[in-house]
Design an enzyme around this catalytic site. Sequence first.
Site, PDB file in Angstrom:
ATOM      1  N   GLU A   1       0.828  -1.217   0.000  1.00  0.00           N
ATOM      2  CA  GLU A   1       0.000   0.000   0.000  1.00  0.00           C
ATOM      3  C   GLU A   1       0.855   1.256   0.000  1.00  0.00           C
ATOM      4  OE1 GLU A   1      -3.035   0.003  -0.557  1.00  0.00           O
ATOM      5  OE2 GLU A   1      -3.860  -1.913   0.095  1.00  0.00           O
TER       6      GLU A   1
ATOM      7  N   ARG B   1       0.807   3.796  -3.224  1.00  0.00           N
ATOM      8  CA  ARG B   1       0.199   5.112  -2.962  1.00  0.00           C
ATOM      9  C   ARG B   1       1.255   6.191  -2.742  1.00  0.00           C
ATOM     10  NH1 ARG B   1      -5.547   3.835  -0.023  1.00  0.00           N
ATOM     11  NH2 ARG B   1      -5.554   1.617  -0.455  1.00  0.00           N
TER      12      ARG B   1
ATOM     13  N   ASP C   1      -5.189  -9.790  -8.270  1.00  0.00           N
ATOM     14  CA  ASP C   1      -5.496  -8.910  -9.407  1.00  0.00           C
ATOM     15  C   ASP C   1      -4.300  -8.238 -10.055  1.00  0.00           C
ATOM     16  OD1 ASP C   1      -5.159  -7.457  -7.053  1.00  0.00           O
ATOM     17  OD2 ASP C   1      -6.972  -6.255  -7.264  1.00  0.00           O
TER      18      ASP C   1
ATOM     19  N   GLU D   1     -11.933   0.910 -10.340  1.00  0.00           N
ATOM     20  CA  GLU D   1     -11.593  -0.005 -11.438  1.00  0.00           C
ATOM     21  C   GLU D   1     -12.462   0.159 -12.679  1.00  0.00           C
ATOM     22  OE1 GLU D   1     -11.864  -0.937  -8.234  1.00  0.00           O
ATOM     23  OE2 GLU D   1      -9.737  -1.247  -7.803  1.00  0.00           O
TER      24      GLU D   1
ATOM     25  N   THR E   1      -0.801   0.712 -10.256  1.00  0.00           N
ATOM     26  CA  THR E   1      -2.124   0.207  -9.885  1.00  0.00           C
ATOM     27  C   THR E   1      -2.893   1.181  -8.995  1.00  0.00           C
ATOM     28  OG1 THR E   1      -3.305  -1.772  -9.161  1.00  0.00           O
ATOM     29  CG2 THR E   1      -1.378  -1.132  -7.856  1.00  0.00           C
TER      30      THR E   1
HETATM   31  C1  DMJ Z   1      -6.298   0.622  -4.991  1.00  0.00           C
HETATM   32  O1  DMJ Z   1      -5.542   0.761  -3.857  1.00  0.00           O
HETATM   33  C2  DMJ Z   1      -5.524  -0.001  -6.098  1.00  0.00           C
HETATM   34  O2  DMJ Z   1      -6.163   0.210  -7.315  1.00  0.00           O
HETATM   35  C3  DMJ Z   1      -5.317  -1.458  -5.897  1.00  0.00           C
HETATM   36  O3  DMJ Z   1      -4.640  -2.078  -6.961  1.00  0.00           O
HETATM   37  C4  DMJ Z   1      -6.654  -2.122  -5.760  1.00  0.00           C
HETATM   38  N1  DMJ Z   1      -7.435  -1.523  -4.741  1.00  0.00           N
HETATM   39  C5  DMJ Z   1      -7.545  -0.104  -4.643  1.00  0.00           C
HETATM   40  C6  DMJ Z   1      -8.704   0.488  -5.354  1.00  0.00           C
HETATM   41  O4  DMJ Z   1      -9.819  -0.241  -5.377  1.00  0.00           O
END
Ligand code: DMJ
Length: 679
Positions: A302, A306, A435, A570, A659
């Site tokens: 995370e 982020r 994912d 998403e 992501t």
């Molecule tokens: C985000 O932190 C990122 O996109 C992660 O890959 C998946 N979950 C959340 C958003 O839903």
Amino acid sequence: MYSPQRKDFVSLMLGDQHSHNYTNGKHRRQSCWRKWKQLSRLQRSLILFLLAFLFICGILSYPSLTEQWRGLPDRSLKEDWVEMDNQGLRPIPPGFVPKLPPGVVPGVQDIPPEVMPEIQRPSIPLLPKPPAMRKPPSKRGPPALQKRGNVSDWQVKDGEEAMIKRDEDGGKEAKTLISWRGAMIEAEQGTELQSTAHGKEGTVADAEDSANLKPVKAVDRVEAVREAFRHAWKGYKAFAWGHDELKPISKTHGEWFGLGLTLIDALDTMWILGLKDEFAEAKKWVETELSFSKNVDVNLFESTIRVLGGLLSTYHLTGDTLFLDKAKDIGSRLMPAFKTPSKIPYSDVNIGKGTAHPPRWTTDSTVAEVTSIQLEFRELSRLTKDPQYQNAVEEVTRHVHRLEGKRDGLVPMFINTNSGKFTRRGAFTLGARADSYYEYLLKQWLQGGKKETELLEDYLQAIEGVRKNLLRQTSPSKLTFVGELSNGRLNPKMDHLVCFLPGTLALGAHNGLPADHMELALQLMETCHQMYAQMETGLSPEIAHFNLQSNNGRDIDVKPADRHNLLRPETVESLFYMYRFTNDSKYRDWGWDILQNFNKYTRVPSGGYTSIGNIRDPLNPAPRDKMESFFLGETLKYLFLLFSDDNELISLDKYVFNTEAHPLPIWPSTSSGRSPELS
Ligand code: DMJ
């Protein structure tokens, strides 16, 4: 052979066969008594035993009989609807509860008159009522972010009971649920009543009804996203400045790592949206307040996607070395995570002490977490010319590439940090915990200039694995979805998280991968859109279940526990890719609907947006009092880029999005596929 003389049977001839005319009860009683007395003791005992046995059986079977009389189980109920439908009769849709005059108890009178005669057919005796569910209003109404009664009433609807328990004096005790990816779900505490969501503010929500009727110009939509961002920022600034997350209803903040997550996640969004004043004040905070020298445990994944990702992309967009310095600082503090027996990193790092550890209950890490930090660490090496970051993450990639235990390229959910092997638990899924493994295979290949063929091979194999093992179509509408494979059985459920896949598939096809990837992307995009469009609020649930039975039921079902919406990105992410590659304006329209519904059901008047607990109830969406940092980092950014006519604004031929939607540059061409500065 049977002998009629033998008396080892019981005769129950209690009356004269030829005499049907009893004169009176007394005579009958006397006659019965006489007959009884004529029986042998054995016969009497057997009769008494038989009667007692029948009595006990009757008592035991009573509850299940009454159960059947009261209501059939769900499955038979559904079959009854189908049977009626097949006979050309109009079934009552599950959940249909017509309006009743006040005080009328729902019952048979609930049922519309045209269905009534069919219900009374003898072939369906005692037809149960449809499952009680609120009738959706014909028009989507304003959310329950309005003042109506006690705010705590919001929280005990449908699936919400598990979230909240009240204490005796009417207060609330919050129960925290931890979901995947930063979705730490907390019930609101000490919430204050809000004025109307639409009320005096004169915002996008006010304009939307008319916007529904008229076509909206692209420029208006772009402006609407800016307005939404400003509104979210207003709440964050007022009640959560410098903290991880805004709790917009209780007008306070939530802390996760104590690193100003929302602020850092939102930096490049502000830059892209052109919100200069907001960006300037946020930059000031980074300059003067942000410190990673803290005795705090952070999650490696995370904080990489982020914080490290956000700082790196902001550096690229602005050229301001403040952000690169901060990126180096957090990047080097995360490195202890890789000191494990297998080099598969631990999930948690104390960035102040320089120690790392797995979660308390296991030595496993999540596969997506250890394979979705590569874009960021590779870029950090390229910028700092220090190979340690790239080496550490690529060792993980190589290890997972070679690892046994995949199924046609699909990976399990967990990997052990001691043995380095996959743990055989969980499902094969494109959703939570796996994912972004798939996403980063393609994106690393693109980042490195399409040189690293093992990444491409793994990606192509995995997509074939999806087709072979996980892809199904719903009944009756043939929506394509990606299910989960658990113990060899397909579970027809799909996380909203899987809706990143259409965008990723389209990105691959745009970069020369097979055309059928684009076909699959188009189909999955439709399904993700339906996950919104078919809900009463027009917002998707966290998880959808799909109908595989050919019984004309609904394509999409939502379990009570999955009805929440965390403002996730998403679907709008994929809409952005699909629009960029097809120019089909329907993707913009779908994104516009989503933005409008966020404004209707999740916008908090005093500033900010909130996760909600029930996307099926427009009258009470059950606000959860939390604005995830990815709403600003991802959701609003992708919406803005979807509506923007400037395709060069973060060109997909020059950038890959990590992501968490932080754009990182595609490396200039090199021969090796390693970061050019390191080659
Ligand atoms: C985000 O932190 C990122 O996109 C992660 O890959 C998946 N979950 C959340 C958003 O839903």
